[in-house]
Scaffold this active site. Structure first.
Site, PDB file in Angstrom:
ATOM      1  N   CYS A 142       0.799  -1.234   0.000  1.00 21.47           N
ATOM      2  CA  CYS A 142       0.000   0.000   0.000  1.00 21.47           C
ATOM      3  C   CYS A 142       0.829   1.280   0.000  1.00 21.47           C
ATOM      4  CB  CYS A 142      -1.007  -0.008   1.140  1.00 21.47           C
ATOM      5  SG  CYS A 142      -0.283  -0.137   2.770  1.00 21.47           S
TER       6      CYS A 142
ATOM      7  N   CYS B 185      -3.388  -2.766  -0.814  1.00 23.12           N
ATOM      8  CA  CYS B 185      -2.319  -3.649  -0.347  1.00 23.12           C
ATOM      9  C   CYS B 185      -1.973  -4.747  -1.342  1.00 23.12           C
ATOM     10  CB  CYS B 185      -2.709  -4.256   0.999  1.00 23.12           C
ATOM     11  SG  CYS B 185      -3.047  -2.998   2.255  1.00 23.12           S
TER      12      CYS B 185
ATOM     13  N   LYS C 217      -5.505  -9.181  11.571  1.00 23.10           N
ATOM     14  CA  LYS C 217      -5.413  -7.742  11.338  1.00 23.10           C
ATOM     15  C   LYS C 217      -6.796  -7.241  10.923  1.00 23.10           C
ATOM     16  CE  LYS C 217      -3.242  -4.195   8.508  1.00 23.10           C
ATOM     17  NZ  LYS C 217      -2.117  -3.820   7.646  1.00 23.10           N
TER      18      LYS C 217
ATOM     19  N   LYS D  57      -3.716  -7.115  15.614  1.00 25.23           N
ATOM     20  CA  LYS D  57      -3.617  -5.688  15.329  1.00 25.23           C
ATOM     21  C   LYS D  57      -4.985  -5.111  15.010  1.00 25.23           C
ATOM     22  CE  LYS D  57      -1.709  -2.596  11.929  1.00 25.23           C
ATOM     23  NZ  LYS D  57      -1.171  -2.456  10.626  1.00 25.23           N
TER      24      LYS D  57
ATOM     25  N   SER E 246      -1.099   3.302  15.414  1.00 24.86           N
ATOM     26  CA  SER E 246      -0.943   4.760  15.393  1.00 24.86           C
ATOM     27  C   SER E 246      -2.081   5.507  16.082  1.00 24.86           C
ATOM     28  CB  SER E 246      -0.799   5.227  13.948  1.00 24.86           C
ATOM     29  OG  SER E 246      -1.921   4.829  13.177  1.00 24.86           O
TER      30      SER E 246
ATOM     31  N   TYR F 180       4.855   2.731  18.973  1.00 28.76           N
ATOM     32  CA  TYR F 180       5.536   4.008  18.752  1.00 28.76           C
ATOM     33  C   TYR F 180       5.999   4.602  20.081  1.00 28.76           C
ATOM     34  CZ  TYR F 180       3.210   3.147  14.371  1.00 28.76           C
ATOM     35  OH  TYR F 180       2.789   2.538  13.214  1.00 28.76           O
TER      36      TYR F 180
HETATM   37  C1  PBG Z   1       0.196  -1.661   5.820  1.00 29.49           C
HETATM   38  C2  PBG Z   1       0.129  -1.334   7.264  1.00 29.49           C
HETATM   39  C3  PBG Z   1      -0.760  -0.503   7.954  1.00 29.49           C
HETATM   40  C4  PBG Z   1      -0.331  -0.465   9.276  1.00 29.49           C
HETATM   41  C5  PBG Z   1       0.775  -1.295   9.364  1.00 29.49           C
HETATM   42  N1  PBG Z   1       1.042  -1.846   8.118  1.00 29.49           N
HETATM   43  C6  PBG Z   1      -1.888   0.332   7.478  1.00 29.49           C
HETATM   44  C7  PBG Z   1      -3.087  -0.281   6.914  1.00 29.49           C
HETATM   45  O1  PBG Z   1      -3.306  -1.482   6.910  1.00 29.49           O
HETATM   46  O2  PBG Z   1      -3.862   0.535   6.393  1.00 29.49           O
HETATM   47  C8  PBG Z   1      -0.961   0.337  10.378  1.00 29.49           C
HETATM   48  C9  PBG Z   1      -0.053   0.696  11.492  1.00 29.49           C
HETATM   49  C10 PBG Z   1      -0.566   1.735  12.421  1.00 29.49           C
HETATM   50  O3  PBG Z   1      -1.693   2.254  12.313  1.00 29.49           O
HETATM   51  O4  PBG Z   1       0.204   2.050  13.325  1.00 29.49           O
HETATM   52  N2  PBG Z   1      -0.812  -2.443   5.332  1.00 29.49           N
END
Ligand code: PBG
Length: 325
Positions: A122, A130, A195, A248, A274, A313
């Protein structure tokens, strides 16, 4: 007969006693620090959506890593922003791509730092999805070849572990066999197994410039309402060769962490994403909560739920709070 014979408060009065009976211990050993690398030189650009996090060019990333290592943080997770995006995310699997160059430079200087790379498309695709788009949809099986190439190119550059985050079906098997075919049988895979399609990724997408340009990620990431499906995702990933299972996000998914750990008794990682990070930063900045104490409570809760590894983080701040080893 409980009260008045039993009084649970007896064990809470002294800090020394609290230390002795504490059930969960957060440690610097548990932490992985996610970092962002960009093309260019002498760049340390603040990421506005994620206070105290930066876009680093490779030279400045190396400086920062000195500090990360001195704090005793055992590993980092690297995300790259390419020079140019295109439909097929070409820079993702280019041996001269941003991640490949960064990993080579890091490994020259820091052999003992665990360098993990995020395997996804992505950040590299012009459409921000992705995987590879066919007929307006992310094409699962076609994407597997690309992911395998990305993983091999990262490991050939020196990555110690790969972490696929794309959520295509069958990617763990595809990546495992691609690595094995190159003789890279010793490289572990940390799978973003459970995820979820989460709004908590908002600040990251600003940082990684990876927002989908049409639609969303709900056709490949999991529905937030599902728990049994997370078990199926993990079971398949284990069968396909995953070494570490990741859940996640972390905080709204502590039950999933608990279930995955209880069910599989495998190393479990949790990604304190994040949005979770930036929400606390914002509240602390306003003086609504104590930033450090709330951070430690959050991270401890993730560990208590069953995570062995926490991607966060807060890694530097937490390592500082835990004391330099
Ligand atoms: C890539 C990816 C993402 C995150 C980690 N790897 C974003 C998504 O899936 O849109 C998110 C990490 C975060 O929010 O700290 N696919």
């Amino acid at each position: 007969m409980a009260f008045p014979i039993h009084r649970l408060r007896r064990m809470r009065f002294s800090e020394n006693l609290r230390r002795m009976v504490r059930e969960t211990h957060l440690s610097i050993d548990d932490l992985i620090y996610p970092m962002f690398v960009v093309p260019g030189e002498k760049i340390k650009q603040p990421i506005t959506s994620m206070p105290d996090n930066f876009h680093f060019s490779i030279d400045f990333l190396l400086k920062e890593l000195q500090e990360v290592r001195d704090l005793g943080i055992p590993g980092i997770l690297l995300f790259g922003l390419p020079e140019k995006k295109d439909q097929f995310g070409s820079e993702a699997y280019d041996s001269g791509g941003i991640i490949q160059r960064a990993v080579r430079a890091i490994k020259e200087q820091f052999q003992d730092l665990l360098v993990i790379t995020d395997i996804c498309m992505c950040e590299y695709t012009s459409h921000g999805h992705c995987g590879i788009i066919k007929n307006g949809c992310v094409d699962n099986d076609h994407t597997l070849d690309f992911l395998s190439q990305i993983a091999v190119s990262h490991v050939e550059a020196g990555a110690d572990m790969v972490a696929p985050s794309d959520m295509m079906d069958g990617r763990i098997a595809a990546i495992r066999s691609a690595l094995d075919a190159k003789g890279l049988t010793h490289i572990p895979i940390m799978s973003y197994a459970a995820k979820y399609a989460s709004s908590f990724y908002g600040p990251f997408r600003e940082a990684a410039e990876s927002s989908p340009q049409f639609g969303d990620r709900r056709s490949y990431q999991m529905d937030a309402a599902n728990a049994q499906e997370a078990i199926r995702e993990c079971a398949f990933d284990l069968e396909e060769g995953a070494d570490i299972l990741m859940v996640k996000p972390a905080l709204s998914y502590l039950d999933i962490i608990y279930r995955v750990k209880s069910k599989f008794q495998m190393p479990v990682a949790a990604y304190n994403v994040s949005g979770e990070y930036s929400m606390l930063k914002a509240a602390a900045k306003n003086g609504w909560v104590d930033g450090t104490k709330t951070m430690m409570e959050m991270l401890t809760s993730i560990k208590r739920a069953g995570a062995d590894i926490i991607l966060t983080y807060f890694a530097k701040e937490a390592a500082q709070a835990l004391g330099v080893k």
